[in-house]
Scaffold this motif. Structure first.
Motif, PDB file in Angstrom:
ATOM      1  N   TYR A 138       0.836  -1.204   0.000  1.00 50.74           N
ATOM      2  CA  TYR A 138       0.000   0.000   0.000  1.00 50.74           C
ATOM      3  C   TYR A 138       0.873   1.257   0.000  1.00 50.74           C
ATOM      4  N   PHE A 139       0.398   2.278  -0.705  1.00 46.73           N
ATOM      5  CA  PHE A 139       1.003   3.597  -0.638  1.00 46.73           C
ATOM      6  C   PHE A 139      -0.111   4.620  -0.509  1.00 46.73           C
ATOM      7  N   THR A 140       0.049   5.544   0.461  1.00 47.26           N
ATOM      8  CA  THR A 140      -0.911   6.622   0.663  1.00 47.26           C
ATOM      9  C   THR A 140      -0.156   7.938   0.770  1.00 47.26           C
ATOM     10  N   LYS A 141      -0.518   8.874  -0.082  1.00 52.54           N
ATOM     11  CA  LYS A 141       0.126  10.202  -0.073  1.00 52.54           C
ATOM     12  C   LYS A 141      -0.148  10.904   1.241  1.00 52.54           C
ATOM     13  N   THR A 142       0.915  11.495   1.822  1.00 51.77           N
ATOM     14  CA  THR A 142       0.753  12.356   2.985  1.00 51.77           C
ATOM     15  C   THR A 142       1.068  13.809   2.637  1.00 51.77           C
ATOM     16  N   ASN A 143       1.884  14.019   1.584  1.00 49.99           N
ATOM     17  CA  ASN A 143       2.245  15.371   1.195  1.00 49.99           C
ATOM     18  C   ASN A 143       2.764  15.369  -0.238  1.00 49.99           C
ATOM     19  N   LEU A 144       2.444  16.415  -0.960  1.00 50.81           N
ATOM     20  CA  LEU A 144       2.962  16.606  -2.314  1.00 50.81           C
ATOM     21  C   LEU A 144       3.302  18.081  -2.450  1.00 50.81           C
ATOM     22  N   ILE A 145       4.580  18.345  -2.651  1.00 53.27           N
ATOM     23  CA  ILE A 145       5.048  19.722  -2.715  1.00 53.27           C
ATOM     24  C   ILE A 145       5.570  20.002  -4.114  1.00 53.27           C
ATOM     25  N   PRO A 146       4.950  20.950  -4.824  1.00 50.95           N
ATOM     26  CA  PRO A 146       5.489  21.320  -6.129  1.00 50.95           C
ATOM     27  C   PRO A 146       6.722  22.213  -5.953  1.00 50.95           C
ATOM     28  N   SER A 147       7.803  21.882  -6.685  1.00 53.41           N
ATOM     29  CA  SER A 147       9.005  22.710  -6.664  1.00 53.41           C
ATOM     30  C   SER A 147       8.922  23.761  -7.754  1.00 53.41           C
ATOM     31  N   ASP A 148       8.426  23.352  -8.886  1.00 56.67           N
ATOM     32  CA  ASP A 148       8.165  24.251 -10.009  1.00 56.67           C
ATOM     33  C   ASP A 148       7.092  23.583 -10.858  1.00 56.67           C
ATOM     34  N   GLU A 149       6.971  23.945 -12.111  1.00 60.05           N
ATOM     35  CA  GLU A 149       5.903  23.384 -12.941  1.00 60.05           C
ATOM     36  C   GLU A 149       6.104  21.921 -13.297  1.00 60.05           C
ATOM     37  N   GLU A 150       7.333  21.425 -13.149  1.00 59.41           N
ATOM     38  CA  GLU A 150       7.623  20.047 -13.553  1.00 59.41           C
ATOM     39  C   GLU A 150       8.084  19.144 -12.413  1.00 59.41           C
ATOM     40  N   LEU A 151       8.617  19.703 -11.343  1.00 58.64           N
ATOM     41  CA  LEU A 151       9.203  18.900 -10.272  1.00 58.64           C
ATOM     42  C   LEU A 151       8.357  18.962  -9.004  1.00 58.64           C
ATOM     43  N   TYR A 152       8.218  17.789  -8.384  1.00 60.06           N
ATOM     44  CA  TYR A 152       7.462  17.668  -7.148  1.00 60.06           C
ATOM     45  C   TYR A 152       8.226  16.762  -6.183  1.00 60.06           C
ATOM     46  N   THR A 153       7.893  16.895  -4.916  1.00 63.70           N
ATOM     47  CA  THR A 153       8.347  15.954  -3.906  1.00 63.70           C
ATOM     48  C   THR A 153       7.093  15.314  -3.328  1.00 63.70           C
ATOM     49  N   LEU A 154       6.986  13.996  -3.489  1.00 65.51           N
ATOM     50  CA  LEU A 154       5.823  13.236  -3.020  1.00 65.51           C
ATOM     51  C   LEU A 154       6.245  12.405  -1.822  1.00 65.51           C
ATOM     52  N   ASP A 163       3.052   7.164   2.997  1.00 67.86           N
ATOM     53  CA  ASP A 163       3.253   5.966   3.813  1.00 67.86           C
ATOM     54  C   ASP A 163       3.248   4.749   2.902  1.00 67.86           C
ATOM     55  N   LEU A 164       4.342   4.006   2.922  1.00 69.28           N
ATOM     56  CA  LEU A 164       4.475   2.770   2.167  1.00 69.28           C
ATOM     57  C   LEU A 164       4.387   1.611   3.151  1.00 69.28           C
ATOM     58  N   THR A 165       3.491   0.667   2.865  1.00 68.77           N
ATOM     59  CA  THR A 165       3.312  -0.499   3.736  1.00 68.77           C
ATOM     60  C   THR A 165       3.634  -1.754   2.953  1.00 68.77           C
ATOM     61  N   ILE A 166       4.636  -2.485   3.450  1.00 66.96           N
ATOM     62  CA  ILE A 166       5.041  -3.773   2.900  1.00 66.96           C
ATOM     63  C   ILE A 166       5.131  -4.739   4.070  1.00 66.96           C
ATOM     64  N   LYS A 167       4.489  -5.884   3.963  1.00 63.72           N
ATOM     65  CA  LYS A 167       4.491  -6.904   5.026  1.00 63.72           C
ATOM     66  C   LYS A 167       4.057  -6.326   6.373  1.00 63.72           C
ATOM     67  N   ASN A 168       3.064  -5.465   6.328  1.00 58.70           N
ATOM     68  CA  ASN A 168       2.480  -4.868   7.525  1.00 58.70           C
ATOM     69  C   ASN A 168       3.440  -3.923   8.252  1.00 58.70           C
ATOM     70  N   VAL A 169       4.502  -3.495   7.580  1.00 61.92           N
ATOM     71  CA  VAL A 169       5.433  -2.502   8.112  1.00 61.92           C
ATOM     72  C   VAL A 169       5.235  -1.226   7.304  1.00 61.92           C
ATOM     73  N   THR A 170       4.942  -0.132   7.998  1.00 58.74           N
ATOM     74  CA  THR A 170       4.699   1.144   7.327  1.00 58.74           C
ATOM     75  C   THR A 170       5.828   2.111   7.624  1.00 58.74           C
ATOM     76  N   LYS A 171       6.371   2.684   6.568  1.00 58.29           N
ATOM     77  CA  LYS A 171       7.447   3.672   6.669  1.00 58.29           C
ATOM     78  C   LYS A 171       7.103   4.835   5.747  1.00 58.29           C
ATOM     79  N   SER A 172       7.550   6.009   6.125  1.00 62.71           N
ATOM     80  CA  SER A 172       7.406   7.175   5.260  1.00 62.71           C
ATOM     81  C   SER A 172       8.495   7.129   4.192  1.00 62.71           C
ATOM     82  N   VAL A 173       8.107   7.335   2.941  1.00 66.08           N
ATOM     83  CA  VAL A 173       9.067   7.376   1.834  1.00 66.08           C
ATOM     84  C   VAL A 173       8.803   8.640   1.024  1.00 66.08           C
ATOM     85  N   THR A 174       9.851   9.109   0.371  1.00 66.57           N
ATOM     86  CA  THR A 174       9.748  10.317  -0.442  1.00 66.57           C
ATOM     87  C   THR A 174      10.190  10.010  -1.858  1.00 66.57           C
TER      88      THR A 174
END
Length: 174
Positions: A84-100, A103-114
């Motif tokens: 599973y992946f669920t967005k917690t934040n999406l920041i536009p840097s400019d018209e083409e670049l973003y930082t997403l 929460d990524l969940t694999i085998k019932n372990v959830t970690k924040s990924v960017t």
């Protein structure tokens, strides 16, 4: 809220990992669903992004390897059939670049990924719809999600690298 659908023909969830320090194994997940809602494509930061990946749909173009990856040695797809992946934040840097970030969940372990996200543009299709293409990439440590299988081999560290490169190519239909 507008609902965006993934163009499965032009989208892919892929990964690569260094294997035996001399090669890379690449693979994809062929079955997944995505729920993407936002006021407009330009306002994805104000919307929702949720992805469910079917673990058993993994393909490295080697059936024996794929069966090993979905076994209890790695993903344990019988017990943990989805990623599973669920967005917690999406920041536009400019018209083409973003930082997403999400929460990524694999085998019932959830970690924040960017993810670094590149907006590759929009295009009108022959069916008079508009598509939007993105490339998203990140690196995760597989051990953070319990993706280990043999203590002796893992201690040696020469077979499978800990770092997994994830690349998502996505085309959205609006």
């Amino acid at each position: 809220m507008a609902h965006f659908t993934v163009d499965m023909t032009h989208s892919e969830i892929g990964f690569s990992v260094r294997h035996m320090k001399i090669s890379k194994v690449k693979g994809t997940f062929g079955s997944y669903t995505a729920k993407i809602e936002a006021p407009t494509i330009e306002q994805l930061h104000a919307g929702k992004i949720e992805i469910e990946i079917d673990v058993a749909s993994i393909s490295t173009r080697d059936l024996a390897r794929d069966q090993h990856l979905i076994s209890a040695d790695f993903f344990d797809a019988d017990r943990f059939p989805k990623i599973y992946f669920t967005k917690t934040n999406l920041i536009p840097s400019d018209e083409e670049l973003y930082t997403l970030t999400g929460d990524l969940t694999i085998k019932n372990v959830t970690k924040s990924v960017t993810f670094d996200v590149l907006y590759k543009g929009k295009q009108q299709t022959e069916w008079n719809t508009e598509t939007h293409s993105f490339t998203c990439s990140t690196v995760i440590n597989r051990k953070d999600f319990g993706l280990t299988y043999n203590a002796l081999i893992e201690a040696n560290g020469t077979i499978i690298d800990e770092n997994i490169q994830i690349t998502v190519l996505v085309t959205l239909n609006s």
